[in-house]
Scaffold this motif. Structure first.
Motif, short mmCIF file in Angstrom:
data_model
loop_
_atom_site.label_atom_id
_atom_site.label_comp_id
_atom_site.label_asym_id
_atom_site.label_seq_id
_atom_site.Cartn_x
_atom_site.Cartn_y
_atom_site.Cartn_z
N LEU A 1 0.84 -1.20 0.00
CA LEU A 1 0.00 0.00 0.00
C LEU A 1 0.88 1.25 0.00
CD1 LEU A 1 -2.93 1.06 0.43
CD2 LEU A 1 -2.51 0.94 2.88
N LYS B 1 2.58 1.59 -3.39
CA LYS B 1 1.61 2.02 -4.40
C LYS B 1 1.31 3.51 -4.25
CE LYS B 1 -3.31 1.84 -5.21
NZ LYS B 1 -4.60 1.29 -4.80
N ASN B 2 0.99 3.92 -3.03
CA ASN B 2 0.62 5.31 -2.82
C ASN B 2 1.76 6.28 -3.12
OD1 ASN B 2 -2.03 4.85 -2.23
ND2 ASN B 2 -1.73 4.73 -0.02
N SER C 1 3.95 5.86 -5.38
CA SER C 1 4.23 5.90 -6.81
C SER C 1 3.25 6.79 -7.57
CB SER C 1 4.18 4.49 -7.39
OG SER C 1 2.82 4.06 -7.44
N ARG C 2 2.21 7.27 -6.91
CA ARG C 2 1.16 7.99 -7.64
C ARG C 2 1.39 9.50 -7.74
NH1 ARG C 2 -2.80 3.85 -8.10
NH2 ARG C 2 -1.37 2.15 -8.52
N ARG C 3 2.51 9.98 -7.23
CA ARG C 3 2.85 11.40 -7.40
C ARG C 3 4.30 11.44 -7.85
NH1 ARG C 3 0.77 14.06 -2.74
NH2 ARG C 3 -1.03 14.73 -3.96
N SER C 4 4.50 11.26 -9.16
CA SER C 4 5.87 11.14 -9.68
C SER C 4 6.65 12.43 -9.49
CB SER C 4 5.84 10.76 -11.16
OG SER C 4 5.07 9.60 -11.33
N VAL C 5 5.98 13.57 -9.69
CA VAL C 5 6.64 14.85 -9.42
C VAL C 5 6.08 15.37 -8.11
CG1 VAL C 5 7.11 17.17 -10.29
CG2 VAL C 5 6.71 15.29 -11.90
N GLY C 6 6.93 15.45 -7.11
CA GLY C 6 6.45 15.85 -5.79
C GLY C 6 6.35 17.36 -5.63
N TYR C 7 5.76 17.80 -4.55
CA TYR C 7 5.67 19.23 -4.27
C TYR C 7 7.01 19.77 -3.79
CZ TYR C 7 0.58 18.93 -4.56
OH TYR C 7 -0.69 18.75 -5.01
N SER D 1 0.12 9.96 11.18
CA SER D 1 -0.80 9.37 10.20
C SER D 1 -0.11 9.19 8.85
CB SER D 1 -2.04 10.25 10.03
OG SER D 1 -1.73 11.43 9.32
N ARG D 2 0.94 9.98 8.60
CA ARG D 2 1.68 9.87 7.35
C ARG D 2 2.88 8.93 7.48
NH1 ARG D 2 3.83 14.81 7.18
NH2 ARG D 2 2.56 15.79 8.78
N SER E 1 -8.13 4.44 12.25
CA SER E 1 -8.14 4.19 10.81
C SER E 1 -8.88 2.90 10.47
CB SER E 1 -6.70 4.14 10.31
OG SER E 1 -6.66 3.87 8.94
N ALA E 2 -8.66 1.88 11.29
CA ALA E 2 -9.30 0.58 11.01
C ALA E 2 -10.83 0.72 11.07
CB ALA E 2 -8.82 -0.45 12.02
N THR F 1 -12.12 2.71 8.08
CA THR F 1 -12.12 1.89 6.87
C THR F 1 -13.34 0.98 6.83
OG1 THR F 1 -9.72 1.94 6.80
CG2 THR F 1 -10.77 0.18 5.57
#
Ligand code: HEM
Ligand code: SF4
Ligand code: FES
Lengths: 206, 256
Positions: free
Chosen positions: A65, A68-69, A71-77, A90-91, A162-163, A166
């Protein structure tokens, strides 16, 4: 994630209850009884297999997870919000979980591993209470245990809530209750665990 | 509040198209009024650039009154800037002081590719809505509005969810680029009403499926979306979406 996480939380409750028997300060009589039951009962040993399966599933799912997460922002801030829009823990679930895992490897290799090895090779159960006393007379072992409890606490502050979220239970009616219970759990259980090495190290119990 | 003028340094992301590699460009603007909106400040800058025969900065905007959701800008690390529940067009320059440096980036998520500079392609949201954000309405005469009783609390919650303007700040702010807050708002406002009942289950399944197809990240309940949403869409909607989805799965609903 949520189901495996909640199962691990259930495990923590049982594990914490059993180990807290040392606080009777009876030279480990009650603790050894409980540990003997847990280590030899057929049902418990079967559940233990499930526990390992769930732990591994939780770790694999969690790391996948995370990967995957990420990889979804190839160019970061260039400038990020940091703690202004979300709490750091949480992060940091993958990092905190990995710290818990590192601790677990040390922990299992000290008690669970040698004990099961001795059992399966026909040498019987090991004197776990005395082993605790010995291990926790070493300050560095105590420090590693405290770090493990610390990482676990933060993992749980987010994980508990979180659980339930969800599973769809984070409604206005229950959200406060879930968050409150989660924080209480994340403080109380790791503190009880942390008190065990501390109590032996400071010789509160003999 | 006292009116004042200011000079600012802006570091703005410039990117030719979605294939090009972008980079920051630094601009100076002077005489910006504290009463301008953030977008008006960009208008001043762009006019200056046009007068200098340079290319203006491309940015999205439409209503400029906080209802269309177009004005995507990630300002000094915050989606739509630092004001709570405010779009970029409603952010005013009185937030800034003379001499400030402001860094402006586009929404960054692989599911929202940059079209040019600060403009991103949010059509993934349109495809998610197309996958399930509709209801069945019988043809013929309109029914009497009062023949479908709606509980007041559900009506209020539905309305609150329906205020989502599809701006994408939730995705932009999410460390995972998850679109759950948006999808949960779109599912919730229909699921709470009797009109949304017929497609209730297939809607949750289809919209989630489309969301995954669009390669958004997965929600880990961090909550940065809720903190940055200009419309105050609540995480409760994500809990509801999870319930709707689990319920649909347990009852064996398939994607249509
Ligand atoms: C006794 C130990 C552990 C307990 C009680 C526990 C509990 C939990 C819980 C309740 C969640 C939330 C599930 C959800 O969001 O639905 C969670 C998430 C997570 N856990 Fe653990 N965990 C433990 C150990 C570990 C270990 C060893 C790892 C190793 C890498 C790990 C990695 C993760 C990750 C990456 C998440 C992230 C998901 C998220 O951000 O929501 N955990 N854990
Ligand atoms: S949920 Fe909020 S942040 Fe996300 S698209 Fe809708 S209005 Fe924008
Ligand atoms: S331009 Fe329409 S919301 Fe900002």
């Amino acid at each position: 994630m949520s189901l495996t996480g909640l199962f691990l939380i259930l495990f923590l409750i049982v594990h914490c209850y059993i180990n807290a028997q040392i606080f009777y300060n009876d030279g480990g009589v009650r603790f050894n009884e409980a540990a003997h039951f847990m280590g030899t009962n057929f049902v418990i040993r079967t559940v233990e297999l499930g526990l390992f399966a769930f732990l591994i599933l939780h770790i694999v799912q969690g790391l996948l997870l995370w990967a995957k997460n990420r990889s979804r922002r190839s160019v970061g801030y260039t400038v990020s919000a940091g703690n202004k829009t979300s709490p750091w823990y949480s992060r940091s679930m993958a990092l905190l979980g990995t710290l818990v895992l590192l601790f677990l490897i040390v922990h299992l290799s000290k008690f669970w591993g040698p004990n099961r090895l001795s059992q399966t090779t026909g040498h019987g159960e090991l004197p776990l209470y005395n082993m605790m006393k010995e291990e926790f007379s070493n300050m560095w072992v105590v420090v590693i245990y405290l770090c493990g409890c610390f990482a676990l606490a933060w993992h749980l502050v987010h994980g508990f809530y979180s659980a339930f979220q969800t599973l769809g239970m984070g409604t206005h009616r229950y959200k406060g209750l879930i968050k409150g219970t989660g924080v209480a759990f994340a403080i109380i259980v790791p503190i009880i665990f942390a008190l065990m090495p501390i109590a032996f190290y400071l010789q509160w119990i003999a | 509040m006292e009116h004042y003028n200011m000079n600012l340094t802006l570091k703005v992301w410039k990117q030719k198209n979605n294939k090009a590699k972008g980079a920051f460009e630094t601009y100076k603007v002077s005489g910006i009024s504290s009463e301008m909106s953030f977008l008006e400040m960009f208008d001043v800058l762009n006019e200056q650039l046009v007068a200098e025969n340079k290319e203006p900065i491309a940015f999205d905007h439409d209503c400029r009154e906080g209802i269309c959701g177009m004005c995507s800008m990630y300002i000094n690390g915050r989606a739509h800037g630092p004001w709570h529940q405010t779009t970029t067009c409603q952010l005013h320059m009185r937030e800034y002081k003379d001499g400030d440096t402001i860094v402006v980036e586009p929404w960054r998520a692989n599911s929202f590719p940059v079209i040019k500079d600060l403009v991103v392609d949010r059509s993934a949201f349109d495809r998610i809505v197309a996958a399930g954000g509709y209801i069945s309405v019988n043809t013929g005469n309109a029914q009497d509005a009062n023949c479908l009783p709606v509980d007041k609390q559900r009506a209020d919650e539905s309305f609150a969810a329906a205020t989502c303007i599809g701006c994408g700040a939730c995705v932009a702010a999410c460390p995972n680029t998850s679109a759950m807050l948006f999808v949960s708002a779109k599912v919730s406002h229909l699921a709470l009403l009797p009109q949304g009942e017929p497609e209730r289950k297939s809607r949750a399944v289809n919209m989630i499926h489309q969301m995954d197809t669009e390669d958004f990240g997965s929600c880990t309940n961090i909550g940065a979306c809720e903190a940055e949403c200009p419309k105050g869409i609540s995480l409760e909607n994500i809990a509801r979406l999870n319930r709707e989805y689990l319920g649909a799965m347990f009852s064996g609903s398939k994607e249509a």
